[in-house]
Design a protein around this motif. Sequence first.
Motif, PDB file in Angstrom:
ATOM      1  N   LYS A 198       0.834  -1.266  -0.269  1.00  0.00           N
ATOM      2  CA  LYS A 198      -0.255  -0.311   0.132  1.00  0.00           C
ATOM      3  C   LYS A 198       0.799   0.957   0.342  1.00  0.00           C
ATOM      4  CE  LYS A 198      -3.765  -2.507   2.298  1.00  0.00           C
ATOM      5  NZ  LYS A 198      -3.939  -3.259   4.264  1.00  0.00           N
ATOM      6  N   ALA A 199       2.124   0.690  -0.049  1.00  0.00           N
ATOM      7  CA  ALA A 199       3.196   1.956  -0.023  1.00  0.00           C
ATOM      8  C   ALA A 199       3.626   2.300  -1.440  1.00  0.00           C
ATOM      9  CB  ALA A 199       4.263   1.265   1.324  1.00  0.00           C
ATOM     10  N   LEU A 200       2.999   3.179  -1.808  1.00  0.00           N
ATOM     11  CA  LEU A 200       3.378   2.806  -3.494  1.00  0.00           C
ATOM     12  C   LEU A 200       4.121   4.303  -4.258  1.00  0.00           C
ATOM     13  CD1 LEU A 200      -0.136   0.815  -5.503  1.00  0.00           C
ATOM     14  CD2 LEU A 200       2.773  -0.199  -4.178  1.00  0.00           C
ATOM     15  N   THR A 201       5.446   3.569  -5.731  1.00  0.00           N
ATOM     16  CA  THR A 201       5.398   5.005  -5.629  1.00  0.00           C
ATOM     17  C   THR A 201       5.182   5.602  -6.687  1.00  0.00           C
ATOM     18  OG1 THR A 201       7.121   3.173  -6.743  1.00  0.00           O
ATOM     19  CG2 THR A 201       7.518   4.768  -5.026  1.00  0.00           C
ATOM     20  N   THR A 202       3.401   6.068  -6.758  1.00  0.00           N
ATOM     21  CA  THR A 202       2.967   6.965  -7.825  1.00  0.00           C
ATOM     22  C   THR A 202       4.100   8.050  -8.211  1.00  0.00           C
ATOM     23  OG1 THR A 202       2.005   8.568  -6.362  1.00  0.00           O
ATOM     24  CG2 THR A 202       0.916   6.150  -6.600  1.00  0.00           C
ATOM     25  N   VAL A 220      16.863   8.932  -5.187  1.00  0.00           N
ATOM     26  CA  VAL A 220      15.846   8.369  -4.740  1.00  0.00           C
ATOM     27  C   VAL A 220      15.180   8.102  -5.651  1.00  0.00           C
ATOM     28  CG1 VAL A 220      14.181   8.645  -3.277  1.00  0.00           C
ATOM     29  CG2 VAL A 220      16.269   9.035  -2.071  1.00  0.00           C
ATOM     30  N   ALA A 221      14.419   9.738  -6.407  1.00  0.00           N
ATOM     31  CA  ALA A 221      13.794   9.464  -7.652  1.00  0.00           C
ATOM     32  C   ALA A 221      14.346   8.047  -8.942  1.00  0.00           C
ATOM     33  CB  ALA A 221      13.927  10.724  -8.367  1.00  0.00           C
ATOM     34  N   ALA A 222      15.621   8.069  -9.370  1.00  0.00           N
ATOM     35  CA  ALA A 222      16.330   7.476  -9.703  1.00  0.00           C
ATOM     36  C   ALA A 222      15.468   5.872  -9.572  1.00  0.00           C
ATOM     37  CB  ALA A 222      17.606   7.859 -10.256  1.00  0.00           C
ATOM     38  N   TRP A 223      15.779   5.660  -8.208  1.00  0.00           N
ATOM     39  CA  TRP A 223      15.935   3.812  -8.185  1.00  0.00           C
ATOM     40  C   TRP A 223      14.876   3.250  -8.396  1.00  0.00           C
ATOM     41  CZ3 TRP A 223      19.387   5.802  -2.736  1.00  0.00           C
ATOM     42  CH2 TRP A 223      20.719   5.130  -3.004  1.00  0.00           C
ATOM     43  N   THR A 224      13.278   4.599  -7.486  1.00  0.00           N
ATOM     44  CA  THR A 224      12.478   3.971  -7.354  1.00  0.00           C
ATOM     45  C   THR A 224      12.020   4.497  -8.544  1.00  0.00           C
ATOM     46  OG1 THR A 224      11.652   6.476  -6.884  1.00  0.00           O
ATOM     47  CG2 THR A 224      11.309   4.387  -5.084  1.00  0.00           C
ATOM     48  N   ASP A 225      12.553   4.486  -9.964  1.00  0.00           N
ATOM     49  CA  ASP A 225      11.692   4.506 -10.958  1.00  0.00           C
ATOM     50  C   ASP A 225      12.151   3.242 -11.964  1.00  0.00           C
ATOM     51  OD1 ASP A 225      10.997   7.133 -11.955  1.00  0.00           O
ATOM     52  OD2 ASP A 225      12.708   7.928 -12.829  1.00  0.00           O
ATOM     53  N   PHE A 226      13.797   2.632 -11.061  1.00  0.00           N
ATOM     54  CA  PHE A 226      14.351   1.835 -12.430  1.00  0.00           C
ATOM     55  C   PHE A 226      13.645   0.446 -11.467  1.00  0.00           C
ATOM     56  CE2 PHE A 226      16.681  -2.770 -10.853  1.00  0.00           C
ATOM     57  CZ  PHE A 226      17.523  -2.437 -12.655  1.00  0.00           C
ATOM     58  N   PHE A 227      13.594   0.555  -9.887  1.00  0.00           N
ATOM     59  CA  PHE A 227      12.807  -1.053  -9.434  1.00  0.00           C
ATOM     60  C   PHE A 227      10.773  -0.980  -9.894  1.00  0.00           C
ATOM     61  CE2 PHE A 227      10.777  -0.102  -5.521  1.00  0.00           C
ATOM     62  CZ  PHE A 227      11.625   0.115  -4.536  1.00  0.00           C
ATOM     63  N   GLU A 228      10.709   0.207  -9.725  1.00  0.00           N
ATOM     64  CA  GLU A 228       9.103  -0.250 -10.875  1.00  0.00           C
ATOM     65  C   GLU A 228       8.777  -0.621 -11.970  1.00  0.00           C
ATOM     66  OE1 GLU A 228       7.779   4.172 -11.369  1.00  0.00           O
ATOM     67  OE2 GLU A 228       6.498   3.859  -9.372  1.00  0.00           O
ATOM     68  N   PHE A 230       9.998  -3.080 -12.727  1.00  0.00           N
ATOM     69  CA  PHE A 230       9.556  -4.875 -12.552  1.00  0.00           C
ATOM     70  C   PHE A 230       8.257  -4.951 -11.396  1.00  0.00           C
ATOM     71  CE2 PHE A 230      10.238  -8.911  -9.303  1.00  0.00           C
ATOM     72  CZ  PHE A 230      10.070  -9.869 -10.286  1.00  0.00           C
ATOM     73  N   ASP A 231       7.839  -4.307 -10.685  1.00  0.00           N
ATOM     74  CA  ASP A 231       6.748  -4.806  -9.714  1.00  0.00           C
ATOM     75  C   ASP A 231       5.144  -4.383 -10.801  1.00  0.00           C
ATOM     76  OD1 ASP A 231       7.431  -5.639  -7.153  1.00  0.00           O
ATOM     77  OD2 ASP A 231       8.170  -3.899  -7.046  1.00  0.00           O
ATOM     78  N   MET A 232       5.623  -2.943 -11.533  1.00  0.00           N
ATOM     79  CA  MET A 232       4.181  -2.719 -12.316  1.00  0.00           C
ATOM     80  C   MET A 232       3.861  -3.671 -12.871  1.00  0.00           C
ATOM     81  SD  MET A 232       5.003   1.196 -12.646  1.00  0.00           S
ATOM     82  CE  MET A 232       3.840   2.013 -13.429  1.00  0.00           C
ATOM     83  N   GLU A 233       4.937  -4.155 -13.747  1.00  0.00           N
ATOM     84  CA  GLU A 233       4.564  -5.587 -14.324  1.00  0.00           C
ATOM     85  C   GLU A 233       3.782  -6.105 -13.771  1.00  0.00           C
ATOM     86  OE1 GLU A 233       8.123  -7.334 -17.211  1.00  0.00           O
ATOM     87  OE2 GLU A 233       7.842  -5.186 -17.978  1.00  0.00           O
ATOM     88  N   LYS A 234       4.223  -6.716 -12.701  1.00  0.00           N
ATOM     89  CA  LYS A 234       4.547  -7.745 -11.884  1.00  0.00           C
ATOM     90  C   LYS A 234       2.780  -7.810 -11.210  1.00  0.00           C
ATOM     91  CE  LYS A 234       5.913 -10.699  -8.430  1.00  0.00           C
ATOM     92  NZ  LYS A 234       6.666 -10.434  -7.497  1.00  0.00           N
ATOM     93  N   TYR A 235       2.573  -6.830 -10.554  1.00  0.00           N
ATOM     94  CA  TYR A 235       1.136  -6.550 -10.260  1.00  0.00           C
ATOM     95  C   TYR A 235      -0.126  -5.379 -10.775  1.00  0.00           C
ATOM     96  CZ  TYR A 235       4.095  -8.167  -6.244  1.00  0.00           C
ATOM     97  OH  TYR A 235       4.758  -9.081  -4.920  1.00  0.00           O
ATOM     98  N   ALA A 240       5.888   1.192  -7.470  1.00  0.00           N
ATOM     99  CA  ALA A 240       6.018  -0.296  -6.755  1.00  0.00           C
ATOM    100  C   ALA A 240       5.952   0.335  -5.405  1.00  0.00           C
ATOM    101  CB  ALA A 240       7.893  -0.552  -7.192  1.00  0.00           C
ATOM    102  N   PRO A 241       6.494  -1.048  -4.444  1.00  0.00           N
ATOM    103  CA  PRO A 241       5.767  -0.858  -3.237  1.00  0.00           C
ATOM    104  C   PRO A 241       7.525  -0.324  -2.350  1.00  0.00           C
ATOM    105  CG  PRO A 241       5.747  -3.376  -4.266  1.00  0.00           C
ATOM    106  CD  PRO A 241       5.869  -2.252  -4.710  1.00  0.00           C
ATOM    107  N   LEU A 242       7.276   0.475  -1.613  1.00  0.00           N
ATOM    108  CA  LEU A 242       8.858   0.966  -0.915  1.00  0.00           C
ATOM    109  C   LEU A 242       8.563   0.317   0.279  1.00  0.00           C
ATOM    110  CD1 LEU A 242      10.942   2.775  -2.019  1.00  0.00           C
ATOM    111  CD2 LEU A 242       9.776   4.726  -0.752  1.00  0.00           C
TER     112      LEU A 242
END
Length: 313
Positions: A198-202, A220-228, A230-235, A240-242
Motif C-alpha cells: 500500500k506504500a506505492l511510488t506513484t 531516490v527518484a532514479a532508484w524508484t524509477d528503476f525498480f518500479e 518490475f513490480d508494475m509489470e508483475k502486479y 512499486a512498493p517501498l
Amino acid sequence: MTPRKIIIDTDPGQDDAVAILLALASPEEIDVLGITAVAGNVPLALTEKNARIVCELAGKPDTLVFAGCDAPMKRKLVTAEHVHGKTGLDGPQLSAPTMPLQDQHAVDFIIETLRTEPSGTVTLCPIGPLTNIAVAFERAPDIIARVQEIVLMGGAYFEVGNITPTAEFNIYVDPEAAKIVFGAGVPLVVMPLDVTHKALTTKPRIDAFRAMKTPVGDMVAAWTDFFERFDMEKYGSEGAPLHDPCTIAYLIAPHLFAGRHINVEIETESPLTLGMTVADWWRVTDRPANALFIKDIAAEGFFELLATRLARL
Ligand code: BDR
Ligand code: CA
C-alpha cells in the motif's frame, strides 16, 4: 525526546537504501548505532558496499558499517537481481565508497552492542533476511532479553508471497533464521507485504523526490524509477512498493500504521510453502501472540514524511 538507538540490518537494495536515508535524516528520533549488512538481494560483498554508498550519499560517512553473514544458516543464498539489478542498487552509475568497512563482524557488533548498552534500549531493524540476527541470538542467548524491540520488514498474510506463491523474499531466503527470531520472545513489529504493497511510488510521489533538486532527491527518484518497472509489470499497480522504509517510518511516526497483535509462525519444512508466515490474523488458534502484524498505512502521510526528511540531506 531522546532518540531511539537502532541497528539497521540490511541487504541494500534500493528500498533498503531509502530506509537508511530516512533513518540518517531523522536524528531527533533515531540514533543509528550501526548498519549491519547481510547477504540477500545481492551477495554480501555488494550489500556492505551499497550500505556504505548510501551513507556517503547521505553525507554521513562516519556511520559504522559492518559486514555479516554471507549465506543463510542452512540453505544456499537466493538473490533478487531481477528486482534490484546486478549491483543491488542499479539505476544511475555510482562511485565506489571511500568510507571504511568496520573490521568487526556484524554479528559480533550486534552482540557487543546489546551487551554494553543498557538493557532494553536498543531496537533492531532488520530489512533483509534474518541471518545476522538469528546467528547473534544463537551465539549469545543472553542478548535476547536485552533487545528493546525488533521492527522488521518481512512476511505476508493477505498478499501471501512475492518470491514464491506463498513466501515473501526476506523470510524465504532464510526461514530457519526467521523461525528463531519470531520465536525469540522479543517484542516484534512486522511490516509484511500486506502493508508495504500500500506504500506505492506513484508518479506524483516520485516527482516530489525529484523536486527537491538535491543529489539525494534525484537518486531516490532514479532508484524508484528503476525498480518500479518490475513490480508494475508483475502486479499491474501504479507504482512499486517501498517496503523497507516502512520500518523506519514506524519508529518515527507509529500513528501512520495499524495492525493486530497475533501469532505468526514460520514454515521451514514444506517444499511447497517454505518461508510462509503462517499468520493467525483471524485468531482461530490459541497460539499466543508474538507479533504486532501491520496491515494498514496512511500512505500520503508516509510519503510526506519521506519527502520532508530526505529533503534535509
Ligand atoms: C523485501 O525483499 C527485498 O527485495 C526488499 O529489499 C525488501 O526487503 C520485500 O519482499
Ligand atoms: Ca531489503
